[in-house]
Enzyme design. Structure first.
Site, short mmCIF file in Angstrom:
data_model
loop_
_atom_site.label_atom_id
_atom_site.label_comp_id
_atom_site.label_asym_id
_atom_site.label_seq_id
_atom_site.Cartn_x
_atom_site.Cartn_y
_atom_site.Cartn_z
N HIS A 110 -10.06 6.90 1.05
CA HIS A 110 -9.35 6.00 0.09
C HIS A 110 -8.17 5.54 0.78
O HIS A 110 -7.20 5.12 -0.15
CB HIS A 110 -9.22 6.38 -1.18
CG HIS A 110 -10.48 6.59 -1.92
ND1 HIS A 110 -11.60 6.16 -1.57
CD2 HIS A 110 -10.83 7.36 -2.92
CE1 HIS A 110 -12.52 6.49 -2.39
NE2 HIS A 110 -12.06 7.21 -3.41
N HIS A 184 -12.03 1.62 -8.49
CA HIS A 184 -12.44 2.71 -8.66
C HIS A 184 -12.21 3.09 -10.36
O HIS A 184 -11.68 4.01 -10.50
CB HIS A 184 -11.56 3.76 -7.97
CG HIS A 184 -12.04 5.18 -7.61
ND1 HIS A 184 -12.54 6.04 -8.69
CD2 HIS A 184 -12.50 5.52 -6.59
CE1 HIS A 184 -12.92 6.85 -7.88
NE2 HIS A 184 -12.87 6.77 -6.75
N GLU A 311 -18.80 1.83 -7.29
CA GLU A 311 -17.71 1.40 -6.36
C GLU A 311 -18.42 0.47 -5.52
O GLU A 311 -19.40 1.04 -4.73
CB GLU A 311 -17.13 2.30 -5.80
CG GLU A 311 -16.25 3.44 -6.58
CD GLU A 311 -15.97 4.59 -6.04
OE1 GLU A 311 -15.56 4.65 -4.84
OE2 GLU A 311 -16.54 5.82 -6.40
#
Length: 349
Positions: A110, A184, A311
């Site tokens: 991420h 997210h 996502e």
């Protein structure tokens, strides 16, 4: 149609603001300029009662608490510069090797140690008409988390009277760089107090992406037919789910092109339905195995499997797999993606 900007305090990174968007049907969304977090997403249930369908906190300060950050699940935040996992935190562009942050079992997760989820965005503008919108901006400097190039990112959120919350990413760079941005949000269409196993789910995909033991995409496509990942027809999330692991898998959207339906979820309890449309080729389903046991909104205690994420993104680790779509952004080109969350309750569109 309403929009409101509220000052929430100051951090070392800048001033915090909460921007509220509301349409004529009573649906409202709160966007925090820290991490571009969707703090709340309130819709009417089938019985007319209001339900907040995303996990998070009542107070902005709680997003900075040690308890939350020590077991950090990225509640409702934008993810970048590169979503999901990059194998070994390494990639190559034009023959040059780059080593970015390794913050998850030797891989980059991420965006690294401090991704876009922990940045304060500039509030560029907001308006109530014709639809409530807000645009945020963040400039990711050359070398941030060891990514090359200065990346100039804009995010525009819009809530319309069709009960569609959309977000659009646009970014440019002054040097070739790897880019794959997502959002997210953790959804629980019952309001967060219960686990999400009984939610009904449909995913518009014929294949999912193989992963190694660290959840890193290998590049191989696996047909979903006759597997636990077959959500082509509506079924409960927990029907074939491993109760210890849940789902943490990328699905390749069938027949992508333009704005395509990626997934649908529905609550049996509230009647709230969420349809996800996107210009991206992949939707990643995560069922919250690692959600910490922590007090969330209205004193509700969250924990594992109390929410799911859908996502939208390009195939994870694509920067290292030539057979997957190109995720290199070059000077003169514009990174542009759009995702739409359409909510309904059986009584309204």
């Amino acid at each position: 149609m309403k929009v409101n900007k509220q000052y929430c305090g100051t951090t070392a990174k800048g001033d915090l603001y909460l921007i509220s968007l509301e349409n004529e049907k009573g649906t409202s969304v709160e966007i925090l300029n820290y991490g571009a977090i969707i703090k709340s997403f309130k819709v009417k249930a089938a019985d007319g009662k209001e339900v907040d369908i995303v996990l998070g906190f009542d107070n902005v300060d709680e997003y900075f608490s040690k308890e939350y950050l020590s077991n950090y699940p990225y509640f409702g935040a934008v993810i970048g510069r590169y979503a999901n996992r990059v194998k070994g935190g390494k990639f190559k562009i034009d023959g040059k090797d780059y080593q970015i942050a390794q913050n998850q079992n030797g891989d980059c997760l991420h965006g690294g140690i401090e991704g876009f989820d922990k940045k304060v965005f500039e509030v560029i503008g907001y308006t109530a008409l014709p639809n409530p919108t807000v645009t945020l901006r963040y400039i990711s400097s050359d070398g941030e988390e060891h990514f090359p190039g200065n990346l100039d990112l804009y995010i525009t959120f819009e809530l319309n009277n069709e009960n569609e919350l959309s977000y659009e990413f646009k970014a440019t760079t002054d040097a070739p760089t790897a880019v794959n941005i997502t959002h997210h949000s953790y959804f629980n269409l019952d309001g967060g107090a219960t686990t999400i196993g009984e939610h009904l789910l449909t995913i518009n995909a014929d294949n999912y992406l193989e992963q190694d033991s660290n959840y890193v995409v290998t590049g191989n496509l696996i047909p979903i037919a006759s597997t636990a990942h077959d959500f082509r027809t509506e079924r409960t999330i927990n029907r074939d789910m491993d109760p210890e692991e849940g789902y943490d898998q990328s699905f390749v959207i069938a027949n992508p092109g333009g704005l395509a339906l990626a997934a649908k979820a529905k609550s049996k309890e509230t009647g709230v339905q969420l349809n996800v449309f996107t210009t991206e080729p992949v939707v990643h389903l995560y069922c919250g195995k690692y959600i910490p046991e922590i007090k969330g909104k209205n004193g509700v205690k969250y924990g594992p499997f109390h929410a799911f994420c859908l996502e939208t993104q390009v195939h994870p680790n694509a920067i290292n797999i030539p057979s997957l779509p190109d995720t290199i952004l070059r000077p003169g080109s514009v990174y542009s993606t759009r995702t739409v969350y359409k909510v309904s309750n059986g009584n309204q569109g």
